[in-house]
Design an enzyme around this catalytic site. Structure first.
Site, PDB file in Angstrom:
ATOM      1  CD  GLN A   1       5.345  -2.347  10.120  1.00 20.23           C
ATOM      2  OE1 GLN A   1       5.011  -2.401  10.811  1.00 20.23           O
ATOM      3  NE2 GLN A   1       4.005  -1.176   9.451  1.00 20.23           N
TER       4      GLN A   1
ATOM      5  N   GLY B   1       0.057   0.284   6.335  1.00 18.94           N
ATOM      6  CA  GLY B   1      -1.424   0.171   5.762  1.00 18.94           C
ATOM      7  C   GLY B   1      -2.138  -1.480   5.401  1.00 18.94           C
ATOM      8  CG  HIS B   2      -2.819  -2.884   8.891  1.00 23.67           C
ATOM      9  ND1 HIS B   2      -3.296  -3.283   9.645  1.00 23.67           N
ATOM     10  CD2 HIS B   2      -1.507  -2.329   8.177  1.00 23.67           C
ATOM     11  CE1 HIS B   2      -1.822  -3.470  10.270  1.00 23.67           C
ATOM     12  NE2 HIS B   2      -0.870  -2.967   9.103  1.00 23.67           N
TER      13      HIS B   2
ATOM     14  CG  ASP C   1       1.621  -4.454   1.962  1.00 27.67           C
ATOM     15  OD1 ASP C   1       1.023  -3.996   3.073  1.00 27.67           O
ATOM     16  OD2 ASP C   1       2.741  -4.120   0.790  1.00 27.67           O
TER      17      ASP C   1
ATOM     18  CE  LYS D   1       0.226  -6.800   8.978  1.00 28.72           C
ATOM     19  NZ  LYS D   1       1.024  -6.890   7.687  1.00 28.72           N
TER      20      LYS D   1
HETATM   21  P1  GDP Z   1      -2.641  -5.872   5.258  1.00 25.16           P
HETATM   22  O1  GDP Z   1      -0.794  -4.728   5.649  1.00 25.16           O
HETATM   23  O2  GDP Z   1      -1.695  -6.996   6.136  1.00 25.16           O
HETATM   24  O3  GDP Z   1      -3.665  -5.431   6.074  1.00 25.16           O
HETATM   25  O4  GDP Z   1      -2.783  -5.992   3.971  1.00 25.16           O
HETATM   26  P2  GDP Z   1      -3.023  -4.371   3.014  1.00 25.16           P
HETATM   27  O5  GDP Z   1      -4.211  -4.191   3.097  1.00 25.16           O
HETATM   28  O6  GDP Z   1      -1.964  -3.908   2.337  1.00 25.16           O
HETATM   29  O7  GDP Z   1      -2.840  -5.613   1.686  1.00 25.16           O
HETATM   30  C1  GDP Z   1      -3.901  -6.800   0.753  1.00 25.16           C
HETATM   31  C2  GDP Z   1      -4.464  -6.307   0.102  1.00 25.16           C
HETATM   32  O8  GDP Z   1      -5.515  -7.374  -0.344  1.00 25.16           O
HETATM   33  C3  GDP Z   1      -5.774  -5.632   0.377  1.00 25.16           C
HETATM   34  O9  GDP Z   1      -6.011  -4.692  -0.590  1.00 25.16           O
HETATM   35  C4  GDP Z   1      -6.927  -6.273   0.577  1.00 25.16           C
HETATM   36  O10 GDP Z   1      -7.880  -5.756   0.248  1.00 25.16           O
HETATM   37  C5  GDP Z   1      -7.084  -7.163  -0.403  1.00 25.16           C
HETATM   38  N1  GDP Z   1      -7.141  -8.421   0.043  1.00 25.16           N
HETATM   39  C6  GDP Z   1      -6.893  -9.009   0.921  1.00 25.16           C
HETATM   40  N2  GDP Z   1      -7.218 -10.525   1.704  1.00 25.16           N
HETATM   41  C7  GDP Z   1      -7.652 -10.903  -0.114  1.00 25.16           C
HETATM   42  C8  GDP Z   1      -8.242 -11.890  -0.746  1.00 25.16           C
HETATM   43  O11 GDP Z   1      -8.571 -13.283   0.168  1.00 25.16           O
HETATM   44  N3  GDP Z   1      -8.333 -12.087  -2.468  1.00 25.16           N
HETATM   45  C9  GDP Z   1      -7.805 -10.690  -2.906  1.00 25.16           C
HETATM   46  N4  GDP Z   1      -7.929 -10.955  -4.383  1.00 25.16           N
HETATM   47  N5  GDP Z   1      -7.799  -9.732  -1.547  1.00 25.16           N
HETATM   48  C10 GDP Z   1      -7.777  -9.503  -1.422  1.00 25.16           C
HETATM   49  P1  IMO Z   2       1.813  -3.366   6.517  1.00 24.89           P
HETATM   50  O1  IMO Z   2       1.266  -3.296   8.092  1.00 24.89           O
HETATM   51  C1  IMO Z   2       4.776  -3.570   3.750  1.00 24.89           C
HETATM   52  C2  IMO Z   2       8.532  -1.561   4.714  1.00 24.89           C
HETATM   53  C3  IMO Z   2       8.929  -0.996   3.561  1.00 24.89           C
HETATM   54  C4  IMO Z   2      10.079  -0.700   3.243  1.00 24.89           C
HETATM   55  C5  IMO Z   2      11.069  -1.315   5.126  1.00 24.89           C
HETATM   56  C6  IMO Z   2      10.964  -0.200   5.623  1.00 24.89           C
HETATM   57  O2  IMO Z   2       1.197  -3.065   5.395  1.00 24.89           O
HETATM   58  O3  IMO Z   2       2.489  -4.819   6.472  1.00 24.89           O
HETATM   59  P2  IMO Z   2      10.152   2.002   7.433  1.00 24.89           P
HETATM   60  O4  IMO Z   2       9.105   3.216   6.195  1.00 24.89           O
HETATM   61  O5  IMO Z   2       9.102   0.991   8.336  1.00 24.89           O
HETATM   62  O6  IMO Z   2      10.877   2.303   7.854  1.00 24.89           O
HETATM   63  O7  IMO Z   2      10.324   1.300   6.019  1.00 24.89           O
HETATM   64  O8  IMO Z   2       9.846  -1.536   5.873  1.00 24.89           O
HETATM   65  N1  IMO Z   2       7.254  -1.604   4.429  1.00 24.89           N
HETATM   66  C7  IMO Z   2       5.841  -2.120   4.718  1.00 24.89           C
HETATM   67  N2  IMO Z   2       6.053  -3.293   3.613  1.00 24.89           N
HETATM   68  N3  IMO Z   2       3.433  -3.386   4.274  1.00 24.89           N
HETATM   69  C8  IMO Z   2       3.967  -2.678   5.202  1.00 24.89           C
HETATM   70  O9  IMO Z   2       2.825  -2.244   6.105  1.00 24.89           O
HETATM   71  C9  IMO Z   2       5.437  -2.238   5.454  1.00 24.89           C
HETATM   72  N4  IMO Z   2       6.147  -0.981   6.569  1.00 24.89           N
HETATM   73  C10 IMO Z   2       7.142  -1.014   6.103  1.00 24.89           C
HETATM   74  O10 IMO Z   2       8.122  -0.306   2.056  1.00 24.89           O
HETATM   75  O11 IMO Z   2      11.431  -2.275   3.294  1.00 24.89           O
HETATM   76 MG    MG Z   3      -0.642  -3.096   4.246  1.00 23.72          MG
END
Ligand code: GDP
Ligand code: IMO
Ligand code: MG
Length: 412
Positions: A213, A39-40, A12, A15
């Site tokens: 991840q 979850g991207h 998270d 990316k």
């Molecule tokens: P990922 O799994 O690495 O793609 O990240 P996630 O999408 O799970 O979580 C990142 C969250 O932060 C998402 O809701 C993005 O829309 C948001 N986001 C990304 N970059 C920024 C930033 O620079 N500032 C803020 N406030 N939100 C951001």
């Molecule tokens: P993105 O790509 C954050 C965590 C789960 C748990 C562990 C194992 O959005 O960064 P799993 O279901 O993969 O066997 O769970 O990994 N986990 C993540 N945490 N971002 C993710 O993906 C994750 N994918 C799995 O919360 O701790």
């Molecule tokens: Mg994510």
């Protein structure tokens, strides 16, 4: 030029935003490990989309999204995600590998059974059990569905092997007919992605590899056993695509300006009181896949230094700097101590409660930075913070993200 985008924390890091931002310069955007545990989030002019299996670059027309061999696919979820995009008028160009392993209904069930005893806090998507079968050599791949007889044999074997856990829970005939019908809809996308990507390399077509991840969730180099079941580090690209390791030209590491983690496991810089809650609120830190509140804490540069080394990162992206904007003081962990002695991040530390993070403190900038476009316009305190990160990690920052939208990005 082929670029890898890798998370350097526990996932998270943002990316998805960075992949979407850079995808315009690449012909292929490749997911190579993990599954719909990811979850991207991508935010384009207020249109927010959360990608779980499809590569985050597919919002750009003409780009080709690739799901290669290292990814485990739940066919139902894949089709659901494609349908959601179609509803928005987007039909992604997609190639899926015949070598991808399938997440079966019993994998999701087993995820739940394991979780009852061994609390990892998984996403409950069946990811771990699907990879267990892959390593155990009984997994079912996309290609196996081309031959119904072979598929039925494999399904029978799997249900028999798992009888002691599944009991009477799953009916072979139901799974057979459901998966064969889902397969018909996925079939048009199936190709030998290894061959496609190696040809792209031969033709000098640029490829972007989208990590899922984060490094600290890697099955080998993360905080085992509180990890996911794939190689989230850069090595995952080669084994997850069939592309030689020396064809990855640049490795970009993504770090959030603070740290978050979902699920159980060690987190030395975790903030349990108000500051953590404040970060969660400001950063909207709730899981993009499961909606769980993310644990929040200060930036951990000991772990980030380790992650930088493991991946051979050559440029850094710092995201969510804006989330720190109203804090009068910001802490960063630059050292771990155990029994008073300095120690490094090691994946086999058994008692993380003995790890004491040592912090340095930075003054905050206490002003909104969400509309800043140039590095020089950032408050001096924010630049000092970023330069300290570069100093400790020994790698230059190439992008700073100050908001979720594409235009909230500063190039250095
Ligand atoms: P990922 O799994 O690495 O793609 O990240 P996630 O999408 O799970 O979580 C990142 C969250 O932060 C998402 O809701 C993005 O829309 C948001 N986001 C990304 N970059 C920024 C930033 O620079 N500032 C803020 N406030 N939100 C951001
Ligand atoms: P993105 O790509 C954050 C965590 C789960 C748990 C562990 C194992 O959005 O960064 P799993 O279901 O993969 O066997 O769970 O990994 N986990 C993540 N945490 N971002 C993710 O993906 C994750 N994918 C799995 O919360 O701790
Ligand atoms: Mg994510």
């Amino acid at each position: 030029m082929n670029l890898a985008i890798i998370g350097l924390q526990w996932g998270d890091e943002g990316k998805g935003k960075i992949v979407d931002l850079l995808a315009k310069d690449y012909n292929y955007i490749v997911r190579y490990q993990g599954g719909n545990n990811a979850g991207h989030t991508v935010d384009v002019d207020g249109f927010e989309f959360v990608f779980h299996l499809l590569p985050s670059g597919v919002l750009h027309p003409k780009k080709i999204g690739v799901i290669s061999d290292g990814v485990v696919i739940n066919p139902k979820e894949l089709l659901k995600e494609m349908a959601l995009l179609e509803e928005k008028g987007i039909t992604p160009n997609l190639y899926i590998s015949l070598g991808c392993h399938l997440i079966m209904p019993y994998h999701i069930f087993i995820d739940g059974v394991i979780e009852k005893n061994q609390k990892i806090g998984t996403t409950m998507r069946g990811i771990g059990p699907a990879y267990i079968d892959r390593v155990g050599r009984c997994g079912i791949r996309m290609a196996d569905l081309l031959d119904e007889k072979l598929f039925v044999e494999k399904l029978e074997l799997n249900l028999l092997q798992k009888e002691y856990i599944l009991k009477e829970e799953f009916k072979q005939e139901e799974i057979r007919s459901e998966y064969l019908s889902l397969f018909e809809r996925i079939k048009p996308y199936l190709v030998d992605t290894r061959a496609v990507l190696n040809k792209a390399i031969a033709d000098s077509e640029p490829i972007l590899f989208e990590g899922a991840q984060g490094t600290l969730l890697d099955i080998g180099f993360g905080t085992y056993p509180y990890v996911t079941s794939s190689h989230t580090t850069v090595g995952g690209i080669s084994v997850g695509t069939g592309i030689p390791a020396n064809r990855i030209s640049e490795i970009m590491g993504v770090i959030k300006a603070y740290t978050t983690r979902v699920g159980e496991g060690p987190f030395p810089t975790e903030l349990k009181e108000d500051t953590g809650e404040n970060l969660r609120m400001k950063g909207r830190e709730y899981g993009a896949t499961t909606g769980r509140p993310r644990r929040c804490g200060w930036l951990d540069l000991v772990a980030a230094r380790y992650a930088t080394e493991v991946n051979g990162v050559n440029s850094l992206v710092i995201t969510k700097l804006d989330v720190l904007s109203d804090l009068p003081k910001i802490k960063v962990c630059t050292e771990y101590r155990m029994n008073g002695k300095p120690c490094e991040f090691q994946p086999w530390i058994s008692d993380w409660s003995e790890i004491e993070p040592v912090y340095i403190e930075f003054p905050g900038w206490c002003r909104d930075i969400g509309n800043i476009k140039e590095y020089s316009e950032l408050p001096m305190e924010a630049r000092d913070y970023l330069e300290a990160i570069e100093g400790v990690l020994g790698v230059k920052i190439s992008l700073v993200s100050v908001g979720a939208r594409r235009d909230q990005t500063i190039k250095l």
